[in-house]
Motif scaffolding. Structure first.
Motif, short mmCIF file in Angstrom:
data_model
loop_
_atom_site.label_atom_id
_atom_site.label_comp_id
_atom_site.label_asym_id
_atom_site.label_seq_id
_atom_site.Cartn_x
_atom_site.Cartn_y
_atom_site.Cartn_z
N ARG A 3 39.83 23.66 57.95
CA ARG A 3 38.86 22.58 58.10
C ARG A 3 38.31 22.59 59.51
NH1 ARG A 3 39.64 16.79 55.32
NH2 ARG A 3 37.75 15.83 56.10
N PHE A 4 37.09 22.10 59.65
CA PHE A 4 36.40 22.24 60.93
C PHE A 4 36.05 20.86 61.44
CE2 PHE A 4 32.25 22.78 62.88
CZ PHE A 4 31.40 22.09 62.05
N ASN A 5 36.31 20.64 62.74
CA ASN A 5 36.16 19.33 63.36
C ASN A 5 34.78 19.20 63.99
OD1 ASN A 5 36.22 17.39 65.64
ND2 ASN A 5 38.33 17.09 64.93
N VAL A 6 33.97 18.31 63.41
CA VAL A 6 32.59 18.14 63.86
C VAL A 6 32.54 17.64 65.29
CG1 VAL A 6 30.46 16.85 63.47
CG2 VAL A 6 31.73 17.73 61.54
N SER A 7 33.37 16.65 65.63
CA SER A 7 33.33 16.08 66.98
C SER A 7 33.63 17.12 68.04
CB SER A 7 34.34 14.93 67.08
OG SER A 7 34.00 13.93 66.16
N ALA A 8 34.63 17.94 67.78
CA ALA A 8 35.00 18.97 68.75
C ALA A 8 33.86 19.98 68.91
CB ALA A 8 36.28 19.68 68.31
N LEU A 31 19.61 15.94 57.92
CA LEU A 31 18.47 15.20 57.39
C LEU A 31 17.63 16.11 56.49
CD1 LEU A 31 16.64 12.62 57.48
CD2 LEU A 31 15.44 13.74 59.39
N TYR A 32 17.45 15.71 55.25
CA TYR A 32 16.62 16.44 54.31
C TYR A 32 15.23 15.80 54.26
CZ TYR A 32 21.20 18.13 52.78
OH TYR A 32 22.45 18.67 52.75
N VAL A 33 14.20 16.64 54.24
CA VAL A 33 12.83 16.13 54.29
C VAL A 33 11.96 16.79 53.22
CG1 VAL A 33 10.73 15.95 55.70
CG2 VAL A 33 12.98 15.63 56.76
N SER A 48 24.51 16.04 48.20
CA SER A 48 25.39 16.27 49.36
C SER A 48 26.42 15.16 49.48
CB SER A 48 24.56 16.35 50.64
OG SER A 48 23.71 17.46 50.62
N GLN A 49 25.99 13.93 49.33
CA GLN A 49 26.92 12.80 49.42
C GLN A 49 27.95 12.85 48.29
OE1 GLN A 49 24.02 9.62 49.42
NE2 GLN A 49 23.98 9.52 51.65
N GLY A 56 33.03 13.99 58.64
CA GLY A 56 32.35 14.19 59.90
C GLY A 56 30.83 14.26 59.79
N TRP A 57 30.31 14.51 58.58
CA TRP A 57 28.87 14.65 58.41
C TRP A 57 28.27 13.44 57.69
CZ3 TRP A 57 26.61 17.98 61.31
CH2 TRP A 57 27.24 19.18 61.64
N VAL A 58 27.07 13.09 58.08
CA VAL A 58 26.28 12.06 57.40
C VAL A 58 25.06 12.76 56.81
CG1 VAL A 58 24.88 9.99 57.71
CG2 VAL A 58 27.02 10.25 58.98
#
Length: 198
Positions: A3-8, A31-33, A48-49, A56-58
């Protein structure tokens, strides 16, 4: 795989101030456009949701000419519901500078969206990529390459085949094709965001 840490990861990147970025702790949005924000980008956000396990991702979306306040487009709604995706409460919104600047990566559905974003906010050009471009370059990137930095640094040529066609009001088959193409792109992007392969 680990697993990968977004904050780091975000802390390791170049100085946000130097690159015109907001603070690093805000750079966790994909962000999808698209145009109206009721079909292609709406599907990308909701899928995605639905699939995401990585807190870690929105995932967000917006339109360059949004049908503000509208729900998911007819026929697209059935495609998503058939996949078990909750579309209740979804409302389309207009892309603004604030929304765009809050994103680590802006994933457009066709070249017209990419051009519009770059014309409006040239300083964000390195963050804008087409979903199908991501599919094309993933294999070239290598197993250990982190997605965001790689995509921002690459000058990926745009091809006409990189567009996901707008299915709005074109019937069931067009909606199905668009959602399937979005899913194909997310099948590449989401695992790349979520893991470093070993």
């Amino acid at each position: 795989m680990s697993r990968f840490n977004v904050s780091a990861l975000l802390k390791r990147r170049e100085s946000p101030a130097a690159a015109g970025w907001p603070p690093a702790d805000e750079l966790n949005t994909i962000l999808y456009v698209c145009t109206g924000n009721i079909a292609r980008s709406a599907s990308a956000q909701l899928i995605s949701q639905h699939r995401s396990w990585n807190e870690g991702w929105v995932f967000d979306s917006a339109g360059i000419g949004a049908v503000v306040g509208s729900g998911v487009a007819p026929d697209i709604d059935h495609e998503l519901l058939d996949r078990g995706i909750d579309i209740s409460g979804y409302k389309a919104k207009q892309l603004t500078r604030e929304i765009a600047e809050s994103a680590a990566l802006i994933v457009a559905m066709d070249h017209s969206h990419r051009k519009w974003i770059i014309r409006e906010w040239p300083h964000l050009h390195h963050r804008v990529v087409l979903l199908k471009q991501i599919q094309r370059v993933r294999a070239e990137a290598g197993r250990r390459v982190e997605a965001i930095s790689y995509l921002q640094q690459m000058d990926i040529p745009v091809r006409s085949s990189d567009d996901i066609a707008d299915p709005y009001r074109l019937g069931v088959q067009a909606a199905r094709t668009a959602v399937e193409e979005v899913e194909d792109g997310l099948d590449v992007l989401l695992p790349w965001l979520g893991f470093f392969e070993r």
